[in-house]
Design an enzyme around this catalytic site. Structure first.
Site, mmCIF file in Angstrom:
data_model
loop_
_atom_site.group_PDB
_atom_site.id
_atom_site.type_symbol
_atom_site.label_atom_id
_atom_site.label_comp_id
_atom_site.label_asym_id
_atom_site.label_seq_id
_atom_site.Cartn_x
_atom_site.Cartn_y
_atom_site.Cartn_z
ATOM 1 N N LYS A 18 0.831 -1.216 0.000
ATOM 2 C CA LYS A 18 0.000 0.000 0.000
ATOM 3 C C LYS A 18 0.861 1.261 0.000
ATOM 4 C CE LYS A 18 -1.787 1.808 4.023
ATOM 5 N NZ LYS A 18 -1.668 3.244 4.232
ATOM 6 N N ASN A 19 1.796 1.347 0.938
ATOM 7 C CA ASN A 19 2.514 2.614 1.099
ATOM 8 C C ASN A 19 3.508 2.884 -0.030
ATOM 9 O OD1 ASN A 19 0.988 3.221 3.301
ATOM 10 N ND2 ASN A 19 2.515 2.580 4.810
ATOM 11 N N ARG A 118 -0.451 14.950 12.784
ATOM 12 C CA ARG A 118 0.523 14.475 11.790
ATOM 13 C C ARG A 118 1.091 15.695 11.069
ATOM 14 N NH1 ARG A 118 -1.637 8.977 9.023
ATOM 15 N NH2 ARG A 118 0.513 8.956 8.285
ATOM 16 N N ASP A 301 3.627 0.364 12.407
ATOM 17 C CA ASP A 301 2.395 -0.123 11.772
ATOM 18 C C ASP A 301 2.084 -1.586 12.115
ATOM 19 O OD1 ASP A 301 2.004 2.351 10.712
ATOM 20 O OD2 ASP A 301 2.709 1.854 8.700
HETATM 21 C C1 EPZ Z 1 4.172 6.734 6.953
HETATM 22 O O1 EPZ Z 1 3.503 7.880 7.457
HETATM 23 C C2 EPZ Z 1 3.135 5.675 6.762
HETATM 24 N N1 EPZ Z 1 2.146 6.160 5.822
HETATM 25 C C3 EPZ Z 1 2.491 5.318 8.097
HETATM 26 O O2 EPZ Z 1 1.664 4.208 7.886
HETATM 27 C C4 EPZ Z 1 3.586 4.925 9.091
HETATM 28 O O3 EPZ Z 1 3.014 4.748 10.366
HETATM 29 C C5 EPZ Z 1 4.681 5.971 9.167
HETATM 30 O O4 EPZ Z 1 5.177 6.283 7.837
HETATM 31 C C6 EPZ Z 1 5.879 5.538 9.998
HETATM 32 O O5 EPZ Z 1 6.434 4.371 9.464
HETATM 33 C C7 EPZ Z 1 2.407 6.135 4.526
HETATM 34 O O6 EPZ Z 1 3.431 5.674 4.045
HETATM 35 C C8 EPZ Z 1 1.335 6.654 3.648
HETATM 36 P P1 EPZ Z 1 6.489 9.855 9.116
HETATM 37 P P2 EPZ Z 1 4.226 9.276 7.484
HETATM 38 O O7 EPZ Z 1 6.557 11.131 8.388
HETATM 39 O O8 EPZ Z 1 5.105 9.386 6.296
HETATM 40 C C9 EPZ Z 1 6.854 13.024 12.734
HETATM 41 C C10 EPZ Z 1 -0.322 2.973 7.761
HETATM 42 O O9 EPZ Z 1 -0.982 2.444 8.675
HETATM 43 N N2 EPZ Z 1 6.876 14.043 11.667
HETATM 44 O O10 EPZ Z 1 7.617 8.890 9.008
HETATM 45 O O11 EPZ Z 1 3.199 10.316 7.684
HETATM 46 C C11 EPZ Z 1 5.455 12.445 12.898
HETATM 47 O O12 EPZ Z 1 4.645 13.246 13.731
HETATM 48 C C12 EPZ Z 1 0.234 4.379 7.951
HETATM 49 O O13 EPZ Z 1 -0.082 2.420 6.691
HETATM 50 C C13 EPZ Z 1 7.141 15.351 11.986
HETATM 51 O O14 EPZ Z 1 7.327 15.703 13.129
HETATM 52 O O15 EPZ Z 1 5.115 9.116 8.780
HETATM 53 C C14 EPZ Z 1 5.741 11.094 13.490
HETATM 54 O O16 EPZ Z 1 5.917 11.214 14.865
HETATM 55 C C15 EPZ Z 1 -0.259 5.016 9.203
HETATM 56 N N3 EPZ Z 1 7.138 16.276 10.974
HETATM 57 C C16 EPZ Z 1 7.077 10.691 12.846
HETATM 58 O O17 EPZ Z 1 7.644 11.917 12.355
HETATM 59 C C17 EPZ Z 1 6.929 15.939 9.678
HETATM 60 O O18 EPZ Z 1 6.971 16.826 8.810
HETATM 61 C C18 EPZ Z 1 6.988 9.688 11.694
HETATM 62 O O19 EPZ Z 1 6.226 10.225 10.646
HETATM 63 C C19 EPZ Z 1 6.676 14.596 9.359
HETATM 64 C C20 EPZ Z 1 6.645 13.655 10.376
#
Ligand code: EPZ
Length: 414
Positions: A18-19, A118, A301
């Site tokens: 998916k991702n 997020r 996840d």
């Molecule tokens: C991806 O989300 C996935 N989604 C998520 O899966 C997954 O939980 C996550 O990565 C972590 O592995 C997709 O790929 C579509 P991140 P993403 O940016 O990219 C902080 C599922 O169930 N952060 O790595 O949004 C954030 O708050 C989904 O399939 C900032 O602070 O995750 C978090 O604590 C749910 N500022 C951490 O980083 C930013 O600009 C990780 O977020 C971006 C993120």
């Protein structure tokens, strides 16, 4: 509706990731010509991103059940400020893709989230480093530039979304863009491989430092998406939790190493083959401690699913969530099964109970929903899971796949 307590046995096949799919489909906006993408999972999130591309003017067609052909050559707008984009969390990839194509992007973003805020500050930091001016007005994010230029960007956290978005924006920008402290998740590597297949020059994906040498243009081609690491892990945990002998097919064992190690520690027998893993369990599990981390650490996840499994492990287990700040809402639902869980900040302390009792519960988000299904498979009696629309976003034919390995599960329409 699930009747728990059934032994699981047989083979279960994993779909495309998916991702990776929801990053690769918008990436087609950077390509001139037709992209043929194979191993597409048929899930709601993919339907949503396809609808947005169609809205933008791309020609999109399924030529086989899991093969998508997209020609985005004719797209002539950078504005995706539509209801469709607002309905989908990963619509933020349109920002990087449209910015990379037109030097401008305007995208509606969803508001709050199932498991806390997020933020996209790291995405914005990346776009600004490349020369864009970014404004956020309520739920519409706009990025404008006269022209983009290459730069070095250090991410304070290895964010998956920011890494992917910066890659998308930088692929056609002259010069060398460097992303330091980049995310290393399998879908980050898959997007880089897709872009390289279409003519990009991206090196280092899968390590901390990604170097993108901008190219003039990308041309069409064929690409096959990797298997879904999280779907594979969900079925491995289901087999371990319910007990049985299940071979999870069409996965990449390397992607499963953190989970395989933890399941073995819990007393589950794991056998790795080239592209499958056999999971054998008598359902009697030992306590373990799990800490979620960016890849190659234990994936956040899979946290709700492993937590569901641990509700019945002997002794006291601990799960520490370090990626998302409030991803324990599903523990309230697990308590309905009789689970004994205490939350203290980013830790869940789980005192294993002898048995779970079937319950009526809600899927509070996609992976929490998978956790409810796993609890239902372990529990005595009947479990009813509501809000399965969350599960449909990310799991292809979950009910049929689990039924085929012996689960008593069915979809009821009311
Ligand atoms: C991806 O989300 C996935 N989604 C998520 O899966 C997954 O939980 C996550 O990565 C972590 O592995 C997709 O790929 C579509 P991140 P993403 O940016 O990219 C902080 C599922 O169930 N952060 O790595 O949004 C954030 O708050 C989904 O399939 C900032 O602070 O995750 C978090 O604590 C749910 N500022 C951490 O980083 C930013 O600009 C990780 O977020 C971006 C993120």
């Amino acid at each position: 509706m699930i009747e728990g307590g059934k032994r699981l046995e047989g083979k279960i096949r994993v779909s495309g990731a998916k991702n990776a799919a929801i990053a690769i489909i918008p990436a087609v906006l950077l390509v001139e010509g037709v992209c043929r993408i194979e191993n597409i999972p048929r899930i709601k999130d993919v339907d949503a991103i396809i609808s947005i591309l169609t809205y933008l003017g791309a020609k999109v067609e399924f030529t086989a059940p899991d093969v998508l052909e997209i020609d985005a050559t004719g797209v002539n707008t950078y504005k995706a400020d539509c209801e469709l984009a607002r309905s989908m969390r990963a619509s933020y990839y349109l920002l990087g893709a449209l910015l990379g194509r037109f030097g401008n992007a305007q995208v509606s973003m969803p508001g709050g989230c199932d498991f806390g805020s997020r933020p996209i500050d790291l995405h914005i930091k990346g776009f600004e480093a490349l020369g864009a001016t970014v404004t956020v007005d309520r739920d519409i994010v706009t990025a404008h530039s006269k022209h983009l230029f290459a730069d070095s960007i250090y991410l304070d956290f290895p964010s998956v979304g920011a890494t992917i978005n910066i890659m998308l924006a930088a692929t056609r920008v002259p010069g060398t863009t460097v992303i330091e402290n980049a995310a290393k998740e399998p879908h980050v590597v898959d997007l880089a491989n897709f872009l390289n297949q279409m003519g990009a020059q991206i090196k280092g994906a899968g390590t901390d430092v990604i170097r993108i040498v901008g190219v003039d243009k990308l041309r069409g081609g064929t690409y096959s998406i990797i298997p879904d690491q999280i779907e594979a892990g969900t079925y491995m945990i289901a087999a371990a939790a319910a007990g049985g002998d299940v071979t999870v097919e069409n996965l990449i064992p390397k992607h499963m190493e953190s989970l395989s190690a933890k399941l073995e520690e819990a007393g589950v027998f794991i056998e790795e083959m080239d592209d499958s893993i056999r999971v054998r369990s008598d359902g009697k599990l030992k306590k373990i401690n799990v800490k979620t981390m960016p890849y190659p650490g234990f994936p956040t996840d899979l946290q709700p699913q492993i937590l569901a499994l641990l509700t019945r492990a002997q002794g006291t287990s601990m799960v520490m969530e370090t990626v998302w700040e409030s991803r324990f809402q599903h523990t309230d639902e697990l308590r309905r099964f009789g689970a004994d869980i205490v939350i203290a900040d980013e830790r869940a302390i789980i005192h294993g109970v002898e048995k779970l009792k079937g319950a009526s519960v809600k899927a509070t988000d996609l992976r929490a929903g998978a956790g409810m299904i796993i609890a239902g498979l372990m529990a005595e009696g009947f479990t009813r899971v509501e809000n399965v629309c969350h599960i449909d976003r990310g799991y292809e034919n979950l009910v049929e796949k689990l039924k085929n390995i012996g689960a008593a599960i069915s979809r009821i329409n009311e």
